[in-house]
Design a protein around this motif. Structure first.
Motif, PDB file in Angstrom:
ATOM      1  N   VAL A   1       0.920  -1.131   0.143  1.00 51.48           N
ATOM      2  CA  VAL A   1      -0.028  -0.019   0.221  1.00 51.48           C
ATOM      3  C   VAL A   1       0.946   1.165   0.082  1.00 51.48           C
ATOM      4  O   VAL A   1       1.714   1.321   0.789  1.00 51.48           O
ATOM      5  N   THR A   2       0.641   2.072  -0.949  1.00 53.73           N
ATOM      6  CA  THR A   2       1.155   3.448  -1.068  1.00 53.73           C
ATOM      7  C   THR A   2      -0.097   4.501  -1.050  1.00 53.73           C
ATOM      8  O   THR A   2      -1.172   4.184  -1.610  1.00 53.73           O
ATOM      9  N   GLY A   3       0.178   5.881  -0.821  1.00 48.66           N
ATOM     10  CA  GLY A   3      -0.849   6.700  -0.967  1.00 48.66           C
ATOM     11  C   GLY A   3      -1.517   6.858  -2.378  1.00 48.66           C
ATOM     12  O   GLY A   3      -2.516   6.883  -2.658  1.00 48.66           O
ATOM     13  N   THR A   4      -0.551   6.683  -3.471  1.00 50.14           N
ATOM     14  CA  THR A   4      -0.688   6.642  -4.750  1.00 50.14           C
ATOM     15  C   THR A   4      -1.713   5.467  -5.057  1.00 50.14           C
ATOM     16  O   THR A   4      -2.785   5.617  -5.883  1.00 50.14           O
ATOM     17  N   GLU A   5      -1.242   4.504  -4.642  1.00 49.55           N
ATOM     18  CA  GLU A   5      -1.904   2.948  -5.126  1.00 49.55           C
ATOM     19  C   GLU A   5      -3.454   3.076  -4.481  1.00 49.55           C
ATOM     20  O   GLU A   5      -4.271   2.606  -4.892  1.00 49.55           O
ATOM     21  N   LEU A   6      -3.324   3.524  -3.031  1.00 45.53           N
ATOM     22  CA  LEU A   6      -4.719   3.587  -2.447  1.00 45.53           C
ATOM     23  C   LEU A   6      -5.624   4.387  -3.234  1.00 45.53           C
ATOM     24  O   LEU A   6      -6.798   3.939  -3.499  1.00 45.53           O
ATOM     25  N   LYS A   7      -5.121   5.687  -3.713  1.00 44.06           N
ATOM     26  CA  LYS A   7      -6.033   6.627  -4.265  1.00 44.06           C
ATOM     27  C   LYS A   7      -6.611   6.021  -5.648  1.00 44.06           C
ATOM     28  O   LYS A   7      -7.811   6.122  -5.967  1.00 44.06           O
ATOM     29  N   ARG A   8      -5.540   5.370  -6.242  1.00 44.24           N
ATOM     30  CA  ARG A   8      -6.032   4.803  -7.662  1.00 44.24           C
ATOM     31  C   ARG A   8      -7.068   3.572  -7.306  1.00 44.24           C
ATOM     32  O   ARG A   8      -8.073   3.742  -8.241  1.00 44.24           O
ATOM     33  N   ALA A   9      -6.886   2.930  -6.478  1.00 46.74           N
ATOM     34  CA  ALA A   9      -7.887   1.753  -6.149  1.00 46.74           C
ATOM     35  C   ALA A   9      -9.127   2.268  -5.733  1.00 46.74           C
ATOM     36  O   ALA A   9     -10.004   1.884  -6.408  1.00 46.74           O
ATOM     37  N   ILE A  10      -9.189   3.316  -4.772  1.00 47.45           N
ATOM     38  CA  ILE A  10     -10.718   3.839  -4.319  1.00 47.45           C
ATOM     39  C   ILE A  10     -11.086   4.472  -5.457  1.00 47.45           C
ATOM     40  O   ILE A  10     -12.381   4.190  -5.689  1.00 47.45           O
ATOM     41  N   GLU A  11     -10.470   5.621  -6.027  1.00 46.31           N
ATOM     42  CA  GLU A  11     -11.224   6.252  -7.275  1.00 46.31           C
ATOM     43  C   GLU A  11     -11.679   5.572  -8.358  1.00 46.31           C
ATOM     44  O   GLU A  11     -12.576   5.775  -8.920  1.00 46.31           O
ATOM     45  N   GLY A  12     -10.792   4.370  -8.488  1.00 46.13           N
ATOM     46  CA  GLY A  12     -11.292   3.392  -9.533  1.00 46.13           C
ATOM     47  C   GLY A  12     -12.098   2.298  -9.203  1.00 46.13           C
ATOM     48  O   GLY A  12     -12.605   1.476 -10.183  1.00 46.13           O
ATOM     49  N   ARG A  13     -12.753   2.326  -8.050  1.00 51.79           N
ATOM     50  CA  ARG A  13     -13.462   1.423  -7.500  1.00 51.79           C
ATOM     51  C   ARG A  13     -13.144  -0.060  -7.794  1.00 51.79           C
ATOM     52  O   ARG A  13     -13.818  -0.965  -8.140  1.00 51.79           O
ATOM     53  N   ASP A  14     -11.783  -0.376  -7.408  1.00 49.42           N
ATOM     54  CA  ASP A  14     -11.149  -1.616  -7.774  1.00 49.42           C
ATOM     55  C   ASP A  14     -11.120  -2.192  -6.284  1.00 49.42           C
ATOM     56  O   ASP A  14     -10.342  -2.188  -5.585  1.00 49.42           O
ATOM     57  N   GLY A  15     -12.222  -3.128  -5.974  1.00 45.89           N
ATOM     58  CA  GLY A  15     -12.349  -3.691  -4.598  1.00 45.89           C
ATOM     59  C   GLY A  15     -11.169  -4.824  -4.447  1.00 45.89           C
ATOM     60  O   GLY A  15     -10.641  -4.910  -3.487  1.00 45.89           O
ATOM     61  N   ALA A  16     -10.829  -5.488  -5.711  1.00 44.31           N
ATOM     62  CA  ALA A  16      -9.684  -6.241  -5.553  1.00 44.31           C
ATOM     63  C   ALA A  16      -8.280  -5.805  -5.348  1.00 44.31           C
ATOM     64  O   ALA A  16      -7.625  -6.530  -4.259  1.00 44.31           O
ATOM     65  N   ALA A  17      -8.107  -4.757  -5.970  1.00 47.54           N
ATOM     66  CA  ALA A  17      -6.832  -4.097  -5.343  1.00 47.54           C
ATOM     67  C   ALA A  17      -6.814  -3.481  -4.111  1.00 47.54           C
ATOM     68  O   ALA A  17      -5.908  -3.821  -3.377  1.00 47.54           O
ATOM     69  N   LEU A  18      -7.729  -3.094  -3.605  1.00 51.87           N
ATOM     70  CA  LEU A  18      -8.045  -2.714  -2.203  1.00 51.87           C
ATOM     71  C   LEU A  18      -7.725  -3.731  -1.289  1.00 51.87           C
ATOM     72  O   LEU A  18      -6.951  -3.406  -0.379  1.00 51.87           O
ATOM     73  N   ALA A  19      -8.281  -4.798  -1.617  1.00 56.16           N
ATOM     74  CA  ALA A  19      -8.440  -5.986  -0.696  1.00 56.16           C
ATOM     75  C   ALA A  19      -6.955  -6.582  -0.511  1.00 56.16           C
ATOM     76  O   ALA A  19      -6.458  -6.932   0.269  1.00 56.16           O
ATOM     77  N   SER A  20      -6.147  -6.248  -1.773  1.00 56.88           N
ATOM     78  CA  SER A  20      -5.021  -7.034  -1.823  1.00 56.88           C
ATOM     79  C   SER A  20      -3.785  -6.232  -0.745  1.00 56.88           C
ATOM     80  O   SER A  20      -2.817  -6.661  -0.720  1.00 56.88           O
TER      81      SER A  20
END
Length: 119
Positions: A7-26
């Motif tokens: 997890v990084t701020g950039t990756e977290l932002k990308r996953a949340i704003e992209g509605r990517d639940g699988a990425a968030l769970a990872s």
């Protein structure tokens, strides 16, 4: 099988704003705990979601809703991270949350979410 992410701020932002639940769970450790505090779940009795599997189900539900998500502020300091999130449903209803994360080995071990929404 989803590859576990760091997890990084950039990756977290990308996953949340992209509605990517699988990425968030990872981003979560196997035994991670998420606590949600809101009108229905007061600080003395927060809603607790335990384990990456249950957290994955939570994010799948949230990301499956028709709404926009915007991460405005992310702050990281060593093994801690915080971010704000503003969401809007198609009918204009808004939700705002702030999350505090404790990180271990690049993964979220513990998260507390405080949220409020239009009623």
């Amino acid at each position: 099988m989803q590859t576990l992410g760091t997890v990084t701020g950039t990756e977290l932002k990308r996953a949340i704003e992209g509605r990517d639940g699988a990425a968030l769970a990872s981003f979560y450790a196997d035994d991670a705990v998420m606590r949600v505090i809101d009108r229905n779940n007061p600080p003395s009795l927060p809603h607790e979601i335990k384990g990456r599997g249950a957290i994955s189900t939570f994010w799948k539900d949230i990301c499956g809703r028709t709404m926009t998500h915007r991460v405005d502020v992310t702050i990281a300091d060593g093994g801690q991270m915080a971010f704000t999130e503003a969401c809007t449903y198609p009918d204009g209803a808004k939700v705002f949350s702030i999350s505090m994360l404790r990180l271990e080995n690049g993964r979220i071990a513990d998260q507390t979410v405080v949220q409020a929404w239009d009623e």
